[in-house]
Enzyme design. Structure first.
Site, PDB file in Angstrom:
ATOM      1  N   THR A 184      18.039   8.059  -3.585  1.00 18.02           N
ATOM      2  CA  THR A 184      18.683   8.416  -4.844  1.00 18.02           C
ATOM      3  C   THR A 184      19.834   9.391  -4.634  1.00 18.02           C
ATOM      4  O   THR A 184      20.960   9.180  -5.102  1.00 18.02           O
ATOM      5  CB  THR A 184      17.643   9.040  -5.803  1.00 18.02           C
TER       6      THR A 184
ATOM      7  N   GLU B 282     -11.107   0.115  11.315  1.00 16.73           N
ATOM      8  CA  GLU B 282     -11.599  -0.825  10.302  1.00 16.73           C
ATOM      9  C   GLU B 282     -11.725  -2.261  10.817  1.00 16.73           C
ATOM     10  O   GLU B 282     -12.708  -2.952  10.561  1.00 16.73           O
ATOM     11  CB  GLU B 282     -10.553  -0.836   9.189  1.00 16.73           C
TER      12      GLU B 282
ATOM     13  N   GLY C 237       0.838  -1.201   0.000  1.00 19.90           N
ATOM     14  CA  GLY C 237       0.000   0.000   0.000  1.00 19.90           C
ATOM     15  C   GLY C 237       0.870   1.248   0.000  1.00 19.90           C
ATOM     16  O   GLY C 237       1.907   1.277   0.642  1.00 19.90           O
TER      17      GLY C 237
ATOM     18  N   ARG D 170      -6.709  -2.300   9.606  1.00 15.94           N
ATOM     19  CA  ARG D 170      -7.384  -3.578   9.629  1.00 15.94           C
ATOM     20  C   ARG D 170      -6.944  -4.400  10.839  1.00 15.94           C
ATOM     21  O   ARG D 170      -7.739  -5.073  11.473  1.00 15.94           O
ATOM     22  CB  ARG D 170      -7.075  -4.335   8.337  1.00 15.94           C
TER      23      ARG D 170
ATOM     24  N   ASP E 240       5.421  -4.953   6.005  1.00 20.43           N
ATOM     25  CA  ASP E 240       5.996  -6.236   6.405  1.00 20.43           C
ATOM     26  C   ASP E 240       5.845  -7.299   5.311  1.00 20.43           C
ATOM     27  O   ASP E 240       6.709  -8.164   5.152  1.00 20.43           O
ATOM     28  CB  ASP E 240       5.408  -6.701   7.740  1.00 20.43           C
TER      29      ASP E 240
ATOM     30  N   ASP F 201       2.568  -0.164  12.200  1.00 17.74           N
ATOM     31  CA  ASP F 201       2.400  -1.402  12.962  1.00 17.74           C
ATOM     32  C   ASP F 201       3.503  -2.423  12.671  1.00 17.74           C
ATOM     33  O   ASP F 201       3.251  -3.623  12.623  1.00 17.74           O
ATOM     34  CB  ASP F 201       1.032  -2.017  12.638  1.00 17.74           C
TER      35      ASP F 201
ATOM     36  N   LYS G  46     -24.079  15.727  26.784  1.00 15.55           N
ATOM     37  CA  LYS G  46     -23.567  16.202  25.515  1.00 15.55           C
ATOM     38  C   LYS G  46     -24.683  16.213  24.483  1.00 15.55           C
ATOM     39  O   LYS G  46     -25.604  15.415  24.543  1.00 15.55           O
ATOM     40  CB  LYS G  46     -22.448  15.280  25.025  1.00 15.55           C
TER      41      LYS G  46
ATOM     42  N   THR H  56       4.152   2.482   5.944  1.00 16.87           N
ATOM     43  CA  THR H  56       2.741   2.102   5.985  1.00 16.87           C
ATOM     44  C   THR H  56       2.034   3.035   6.941  1.00 16.87           C
ATOM     45  O   THR H  56       2.566   3.364   8.000  1.00 16.87           O
ATOM     46  CB  THR H  56       2.527   0.647   6.448  1.00 16.87           C
ATOM     47  N   ILE H  57       0.852   3.476   6.570  1.00 19.94           N
ATOM     48  CA  ILE H  57       0.144   4.445   7.411  1.00 19.94           C
ATOM     49  C   ILE H  57      -0.281   3.834   8.742  1.00 19.94           C
ATOM     50  O   ILE H  57      -0.664   4.558   9.655  1.00 19.94           O
ATOM     51  CB  ILE H  57      -1.089   5.041   6.694  1.00 19.94           C
ATOM     52  N   ASP H  58      -0.224   2.499   8.875  1.00 13.41           N
ATOM     53  CA  ASP H  58      -0.689   1.857  10.107  1.00 13.41           C
ATOM     54  C   ASP H  58       0.319   1.922  11.250  1.00 13.41           C
ATOM     55  O   ASP H  58      -0.044   1.713  12.407  1.00 13.41           O
ATOM     56  CB  ASP H  58      -1.035   0.387   9.831  1.00 13.41           C
TER      57      ASP H  58
ATOM     58  N   ARG I 210       0.759  -5.241  -6.411  1.00  8.55           N
ATOM     59  CA  ARG I 210       0.927  -6.560  -5.790  1.00  8.55           C
ATOM     60  C   ARG I 210       1.421  -7.507  -6.899  1.00  8.55           C
ATOM     61  O   ARG I 210       1.044  -7.369  -8.052  1.00  8.55           O
ATOM     62  CB  ARG I 210      -0.409  -7.074  -5.244  1.00  8.55           C
TER      63      ARG I 210
END
Lengths: 338, 338, 338, 338
Positions: free
Chosen positions: A39, A238, A26, A187, A118, A145, A229, A141-143, A87
């Site tokens: 580079t 997710e 991703g 996820r 990973d 993790d 509230k 990766t934005i997670d 992929r």
């Protein structure tokens, strides 16, 4: 001039003349900053650099293009990846990897930098066991993790995208007295949801790593909201086991028909956008460190950041985190959401 | 000092001493800027100002609070509405409106400014026919679909929110070679989708007002995309007759399984956020003009902007536009999407 | 397919086979969107397109590169201009222009689109009187001060940049009880300052077109501020005759030492940044219209927007506006700044 | 319900019933998030909370207002500080501090949270030696230059403000082939300049902590720029010993008249703006930790973050950093700026 050379500690390694670089898995904001750093630092060390398009797929299909210093100019601030990503099923086969190896040999590439998650490192590890071309990884990766590094490229940008989107939603939630169920990416990891939820002042945060919040959620739905509230935000990762935002919203509506519930799934915009300062700096540090590692004859390792310093983590340890989450943050959230 | 007074043309109207202001219908960024302008210009004309909370509902339930100049300080740049908004079924009944009238009389309110959409103006019109308290409207809806005015408060902010979100999505679309189906707000009006689509360079734009794009869509799905582009954006207005983004995506996947399609529904974040410069300026102009209109004994009219100038439009004409759309824009889109 | 062709009204003009496009004068966000629209609509009409770098300078120095549809892909959302811009003294000489003409003839260019301000149009007009290659202009300047068009590319982005910067400054002004003197661009035109000042709720706005605000400024400095407000914003257009922000601040500090005054000169960041939706849409419309105009054998005209529709304005009329400013806005500002 | 109480580890301390909170020194984005966290966690521990306006000045002048949970609602995302800040000369005197103590005693305040920089902590330390009311500090300054903590509130937001502003400036620099000298805040600390410079790809970065870059600067001015690049960015920290951006620009223009140099001083907008996710999360953690520390009978300490975990640092150690800078970053910058 001499002094400058000594300052920048130009390295040489007789076995390394040309390196490849690719992005895989991703995409994440800051990948371009990493490509640029790889580079430019490689060129500063007198290496040639080949950009490999579409990740491992391009390795097999020979999508190689030389990268120059000016060719990576102006990409530092752009989201996405100029090398594209894809992929590749073929890379899972021995045949595919053999083809990839032959292409690398033909192109004279002595080492490869893999920017990805990973899954990408696992692929690189398998390859490295079979063939003698070293791979070095940069976690992106934005997670956030990945085990062994405090930081993965893209996380801070995605987190701020979540926060800015929810800030907007809070405006309309407050105006209408509504409760919003907001689904964020993650996820298997709830870091985006947890920190995003803290940063927007969410009433409830549901993440895969903890089910202690399910009670808080039930309480919020059944009564908490009505008392003090007039609007509320529930942030849901997710991968939360109770089901996504839509499912939870239906359940909540049945339980408490007085609530005016709306759902928002933030979706793929969390993957894009101009990287934040932190993502650019981290990507730059890691890109330089990856080239250093190659020149130091490292292989099958990921460069990471721990406590702000570069570390080297073997690929076989740099797997997805087994969901350890900062429990303090959950407690803090409970405490201040009154 | 005298000179200043003459410059700012302070008006007086013996019958008008105190005005109310409310926001009604869906919220839109810039409503606060309008509330501020109404309040401050009324005070400058020596009027008292009462904020009515939760729209017509608050009118019936007597949710009245005085507004002061400093009380509206610092709200200019905030999305949402400090007066909140709500739908009111009771206002649809004669009894409800009678209650509202009594509350206004009791509070000594001589006129009311309604900030909202065509539904709100219809409500105000019915009330005005029954009772002798004049209502003046300010158009505010992100759809920009009200007849008689070129502009409605909130449109420009929502448009930029769409554009910024899709810019992010384009990063990831390009990196992965994906096609994104993006649903934007606009149940009956396609202005956000049309202008948003032009501004992000969408390959196809589907809006309720035109079905000539259905062919372009079919062509794009069946072959256009594969030839020259590696990724694509389809912008779809909520109210498009072919169905929402999810439905269209399913159909497209069946027709062309080679496409890697993803869906993003931008949702309620389009309603919030700090208003853009244009929304703040338009809201300020209209807020001042609404108070002017009241002092000029206008009633049952909406103030609007045509060609940059304030106009007065009777409520019964300020209905939802019957979907006239700038056909040139559609043609431009076809032309430059190659 | 036939139907599509008729829909998009493909034009032909036997004399026009190849056009050039250049950007000139100060850069403005949206110039790239205009370059893209010119290029793609020209190609849709079966024309070739040549990008001329560095404005008139590149015309003389033969900096010509073909532009393709994919070559202008991904530039829509970027500030600046991929064709660069420069000032050219040589184009002011007959010799220089003769060289430029010879280069155009050699390259087979039949017409040129000039994206820039009134200075650029003046240059194009002189050239057009001497040589038989038509020039068509697209107005682009953040000042929005060109006669004959309601809009120039870049204005809305610059305005929002001003507003977002001042929003930040207001945070710190309010926290410290400070008065900020903020200088915005606009040497001869105060539109950015005026609308920006309205949009941020400035206490005083000083612009070249009006000196009625000088009294308001004096009053604010001498006493207005101390009474009711604890912080304040004074927006000053660069070209204001009383002198820039620094000079005014010194004067004000002498007059009222109790004030805690700070100065901020927003500077060149006002010229850059991703264009807003409005700038992208306007640039796209004008880019398409410029190619249309060329195919319609127009010359020495600027395409503009009046009341949202394309108009053609002769170059000799499209000069800098003689400072007519919307007086209503000034009055509004006085009224609501209490 | 019992379970919840145990989860959130509600603390009690018989001596602490009511706490004060104030912001002091320069404001920083995230201060409001800290005020909110202090207030809400204190209330969760059954404490009363008093907001003290205008820092130590308000302590002396008795500007005390109770803070409630709903009173700090909606401030999490706002820059600035709702409690305002000010410098106080009177607090430097024994008399002033005695007055402050008397006010605290009269109001029944048992402890005070100070949100600010090292100057504020020094003031609190002096007070704490004289009187028996404990002070606990939260580090907040955009410079991130306090010893004992890896992070100070406001730094990440300021860094991103710098990056976004310079991104815009780069658009116009590239379009015109100009070199921009950009001055960022940091009178004694170059972290903003250093990380900001890395994040925007600056050609040269000048900071107070290192003069090795002076050579790079000279080289860039004399020739480096002309060879390979057509535009450039020089980032200069306010406190750089060679003088500010304006002075350096004059010098550079004399040395190399071919350069087209422009100056931009980013100024006070670096202090404002909606806090980033990181600033909100850090402020929330520290706010909760400060109340914890008070309940644990800590005094004269600052809560800080080291390696992501809360630490306690005695006030007399939490002074301004003596300019230790990550030398790796400087080397990285030299390496990749080709």
């Amino acid at each position: 001039m001499k002094q400058e050379t000594s300052q920048t500690t130009q390295k040489t390694n007789k076995g390394i003349k040309k390196i490849g670089v690719l992005t895989s898995g991703g995409d994440a904001p800051g990948m371009n900053a990493a490509i640029r750093a790889v580079t430019r630092s490689a060129i500063a060390h007198n290496l040639e650099v080949i950009g490999i398009h579409h990740g491992f797929k391009g390795l097999i299909e020979n999508e190689f293009t030389p990268l120059t210093s000016s060719g990576v100019s102006g990409i530092l601030q752009n989201g996405g990846t100029i090398l594209k990503t894809a992929r590749s099923r073929e890379f899972l086969t021995e045949e595919g990897r053999a083809k990839a190896y032959q292409n690398l040999v033909n192109a004279g590439i002595n080492a490869v930098v893999v920017i990805g998650g990973d899954g990408s490192f696992t692929g690189a590890l398998v390859f490295s066991k079979e063939f003698d071309i070293p791979f070095v990884g940069i976690p992106a990766t934005i997670d956030n993790d990945i085990f062994g590094t405090d930081y993965t490229i893209g996380y801070d940008t995605a987190l701020n995208t979540v926060v800015q989107a929810v800030d907007k939603i809070k405006d309309t939630a407050a105006s209408h007295g509504r409760v919003f169920f907001i689904e964020v990416m993650g996820r298997e990891a709830g870091l985006l949801a947890l920190n995003g939820g803290i940063a927007v002042g969410a009433e409830v945060i549901l993440i895969p790593e903890s089910n202690t919040e399910h009670q808080a959620f039930d309480r919020f739905i059944s009564k908490g909201y009505k008392r003090k509230k007039t609007s509320g935000i529930v942030v849901i990762a997710e991968g939360e086991e109770m089901g996504g935002a839509l499912k939870l919203a239906k359940k909540a509506e049945q339980e408490n028909p007085d609530l005016d519930i709306r759902v928002s799934i933030l979706g793929h915009m969390q993957r894009g956008g101009n990287p934040t300062a932190q993502d650019r700096v981290a990507a730059t540090k890691m890109g330089v460190a990856a080239v250093d590692a190659i020149l130091d004859d490292q292989k099958s390792i990921m460069v990471g950041l721990r406590y702000g310093k570069i570390v080297h983590v073997p690929f076989n340890k740099a797997v997805k985190l087994n969901h350890s989450i900062d429990q303090d943050l959950l407690e803090i959230q409970r405490l201040i959401t009154i």
